[in-house]
Write an enzyme that holds these catalytic residues in place. Sequence first.
Site, PDB file in Angstrom:
ATOM      1  N   SER A 144       0.861  -1.186   0.000  1.00 13.19           N
ATOM      2  CA  SER A 144       0.000   0.000   0.000  1.00 13.19           C
ATOM      3  C   SER A 144       0.894   1.230   0.000  1.00 13.19           C
ATOM      4  O   SER A 144       2.000   1.198   0.559  1.00 13.19           O
ATOM      5  CB  SER A 144      -0.873   0.011   1.262  1.00 13.19           C
ATOM      6  OG  SER A 144      -1.485   1.275   1.414  1.00 13.19           O
ATOM      7  N   TYR A 158      -2.001  -1.687  10.205  1.00 10.26           N
ATOM      8  CA  TYR A 158      -2.063  -1.865   8.742  1.00 10.26           C
ATOM      9  C   TYR A 158      -0.764  -1.377   8.101  1.00 10.26           C
ATOM     10  O   TYR A 158      -0.139  -2.087   7.302  1.00 10.26           O
ATOM     11  CB  TYR A 158      -3.263  -1.076   8.206  1.00 10.26           C
ATOM     12  CG  TYR A 158      -3.492  -1.184   6.714  1.00 10.26           C
ATOM     13  CD1 TYR A 158      -4.319  -2.179   6.189  1.00 10.26           C
ATOM     14  CD2 TYR A 158      -2.920  -0.285   5.820  1.00 10.26           C
ATOM     15  CE1 TYR A 158      -4.550  -2.284   4.815  1.00 10.26           C
ATOM     16  CE2 TYR A 158      -3.141  -0.375   4.452  1.00 10.26           C
ATOM     17  CZ  TYR A 158      -3.966  -1.373   3.950  1.00 10.26           C
ATOM     18  OH  TYR A 158      -4.186  -1.461   2.600  1.00 10.26           O
TER      19      TYR A 158
HETATM   20  N1  LIG Z   1      -8.892  -0.607  -1.787  1.00  9.20           N
HETATM   21  C1  LIG Z   1      -7.853   0.182  -1.626  1.00  9.20           C
HETATM   22  O1  LIG Z   1      -7.954   1.411  -1.711  1.00  9.20           O
HETATM   23  C2  LIG Z   1      -6.493  -0.396  -1.319  1.00  9.20           C
HETATM   24  C3  LIG Z   1      -5.373   0.447  -1.334  1.00  9.20           C
HETATM   25  C4  LIG Z   1      -4.114  -0.089  -1.074  1.00  9.20           C
HETATM   26  C5  LIG Z   1      -3.967  -1.435  -0.825  1.00  9.20           C
HETATM   27  N2  LIG Z   1      -5.084  -2.215  -0.817  1.00  9.20           N
HETATM   28  C6  LIG Z   1      -4.874  -3.640  -0.556  1.00  9.20           C
HETATM   29  O2  LIG Z   1      -5.415  -4.398  -1.613  1.00  9.20           O
HETATM   30  C7  LIG Z   1      -5.850  -5.674  -1.136  1.00  9.20           C
HETATM   31  C8  LIG Z   1      -7.279  -5.964  -1.574  1.00  9.20           C
HETATM   32  O3  LIG Z   1      -8.086  -4.926  -1.126  1.00  9.20           O
HETATM   33  P1  LIG Z   1      -9.582  -4.705  -1.624  1.00  9.20           P
HETATM   34  O4  LIG Z   1      -9.784  -3.244  -1.601  1.00  9.20           O
HETATM   35  O5  LIG Z   1      -9.864  -5.477  -2.840  1.00  9.20           O
HETATM   36  O6  LIG Z   1     -10.355  -5.343  -0.367  1.00  9.20           O
HETATM   37  P2  LIG Z   1     -11.871  -5.830  -0.208  1.00  9.20           P
HETATM   38  O7  LIG Z   1     -12.200  -5.631   1.236  1.00  9.20           O
HETATM   39  O8  LIG Z   1     -12.721  -5.166  -1.203  1.00  9.20           O
HETATM   40  O9  LIG Z   1     -11.765  -7.387  -0.506  1.00  9.20           O
HETATM   41  C9  LIG Z   1     -10.951  -8.183   0.333  1.00  9.20           C
HETATM   42  C10 LIG Z   1     -11.309  -9.650   0.189  1.00  9.20           C
HETATM   43  O10 LIG Z   1     -10.492 -10.353   1.150  1.00  9.20           O
HETATM   44  C11 LIG Z   1     -11.310 -11.261   1.869  1.00  9.20           C
HETATM   45  N3  LIG Z   1     -10.725 -11.471   3.202  1.00  9.20           N
HETATM   46  C12 LIG Z   1     -10.743 -10.625   4.244  1.00  9.20           C
HETATM   47  N4  LIG Z   1     -10.166 -11.187   5.304  1.00  9.20           N
HETATM   48  C13 LIG Z   1      -9.771 -12.417   4.926  1.00  9.20           C
HETATM   49  C14 LIG Z   1      -9.119 -13.483   5.595  1.00  9.20           C
HETATM   50  N5  LIG Z   1      -8.777 -13.394   6.886  1.00  9.20           N
HETATM   51  N6  LIG Z   1      -8.869 -14.614   4.906  1.00  9.20           N
HETATM   52  C15 LIG Z   1      -9.220 -14.739   3.606  1.00  9.20           C
HETATM   53  N7  LIG Z   1      -9.857 -13.758   2.928  1.00  9.20           N
HETATM   54  C16 LIG Z   1     -10.121 -12.618   3.582  1.00  9.20           C
HETATM   55  C17 LIG Z   1     -12.670 -10.605   1.924  1.00  9.20           C
HETATM   56  O11 LIG Z   1     -13.713 -11.541   2.182  1.00  9.20           O
HETATM   57  C18 LIG Z   1     -12.753  -9.978   0.532  1.00  9.20           C
HETATM   58  O12 LIG Z   1     -13.282 -10.877  -0.409  1.00  9.20           O
HETATM   59  C19 LIG Z   1      -5.658  -5.639   0.377  1.00  9.20           C
HETATM   60  O13 LIG Z   1      -4.439  -6.241   0.714  1.00  9.20           O
HETATM   61  C20 LIG Z   1      -5.596  -4.151   0.667  1.00  9.20           C
HETATM   62  O14 LIG Z   1      -4.901  -3.876   1.864  1.00  9.20           O
HETATM   63  C21 LIG Z   1      -6.340  -1.751  -1.066  1.00  9.20           C
END
Ligand SMILES: NC(=O)c1ccc[n+]([C@@H]2O[C@H](COP(=O)([O-])OP(=O)(O)OC[C@H]3O[C@@H](n4cnc5c(N)ncnc54)[C@H](O)[C@@H]3O)[C@@H](O)[C@H]2O)c1
Length: 253
Positions: A144, A158
């Site tokens: 991130s 985080y």
């Molecule tokens: N969305 C953003 O703005 C953003 C920015 C930077 C980094 N990220 C990173 O990108 C990645 C994906 O984020 P996203 O926005 O698609 O998230 P999201 O919350 O939309 O989807 C996350 C998925 O992970 C699953 N999940 C959660 N906890 C879990 C666990 N313990 N075991 C297995 N599955 C689990 C959830 O059920 C969901 O399907 C993450 O690592 C997040 O930190 C996201």
Amino acid sequence: MRLKGKVAFITGAGMGQGREAAILFAREGARVIVGDISSKAGLETVRRIERRGGKAIFAEGDVGVERDVKRMIDTGVKKFGALHILYNNAGVLWKDRDRSVTETTEPNWDRVMAINLKGPFFVAKFGIPYLIRSGGGSIINIGSVSALCGFTVAQDAYTSAKGALISLTKSLAIQFARHNIRCNIIHPGIIATPMQAPYLKDPKRRKSFEDSIPLGRIAHPREIANVALFLASDDSSYVTGTEIIADGGFCAQ
Ligand SMILES: NC(=O)c1ccc[n+]([C@@H]2O[C@H](COP(=O)([O-])OP(=O)(O)OC[C@H]3O[C@@H](n4cnc5c(N)ncnc54)[C@H](O)[C@@H]3O)[C@@H](O)[C@H]2O)c1
């Protein structure tokens, strides 16, 4: 068909950018092991892949639990016979419970660490032996921009987990390079996924996020999945141990 013949394990593939990557990887010829804690979400991703003619299997489990990760990977390999790509995408961003160190409880700190950092450790632990057996592969971690520039509103667990993931990425890249295994990390900025949905609902807040990004908009999940596809495919055959920032220019300011 840039992933023809490959098998990919993607964690958190039930929603957001994990689902987007699962659909894209399948479209490019990969057979996908859809890992998620939510069976409803994971099965829906599998349905969407199969509707488009792709191949996928759902593996339910919590990435923070060692036996779950082992079972998820073993189930997928049993079905598809091999493993080439490990995509550590699952993560949680809990702005209400993960705050400054002075406000965060130990159980909340530990849970964020378990999902965001220990998960990739378990995936690497159980996945790498299969990658070695396949003659090599690609590990993709999701970091991130917060790990690079910090958050304006503190989310210390985080941010620490994502920072540590950079170090783990480099260590795995060096350790397993001679097995033809590459390991890289992507640092997204803000992406329009269910994770961010509660914080993007307020139009004023959304506008202030957009104004802070040089490209002037929040990323579509496909824009991160495309970077992951590059790292998963042989197009990036000489890229390892590195970080790709996909943040619309946020960190360049
Ligand atoms: N969305 C953003 O703005 C953003 C920015 C930077 C980094 N990220 C990173 O990108 C990645 C994906 O984020 P996203 O926005 O698609 O998230 P999201 O919350 O939309 O989807 C996350 C998925 O992970 C699953 N999940 C959660 N906890 C879990 C666990 N313990 N075991 C297995 N599955 C689990 C959830 O059920 C969901 O399907 C993450 O690592 C997040 O930190 C996201």
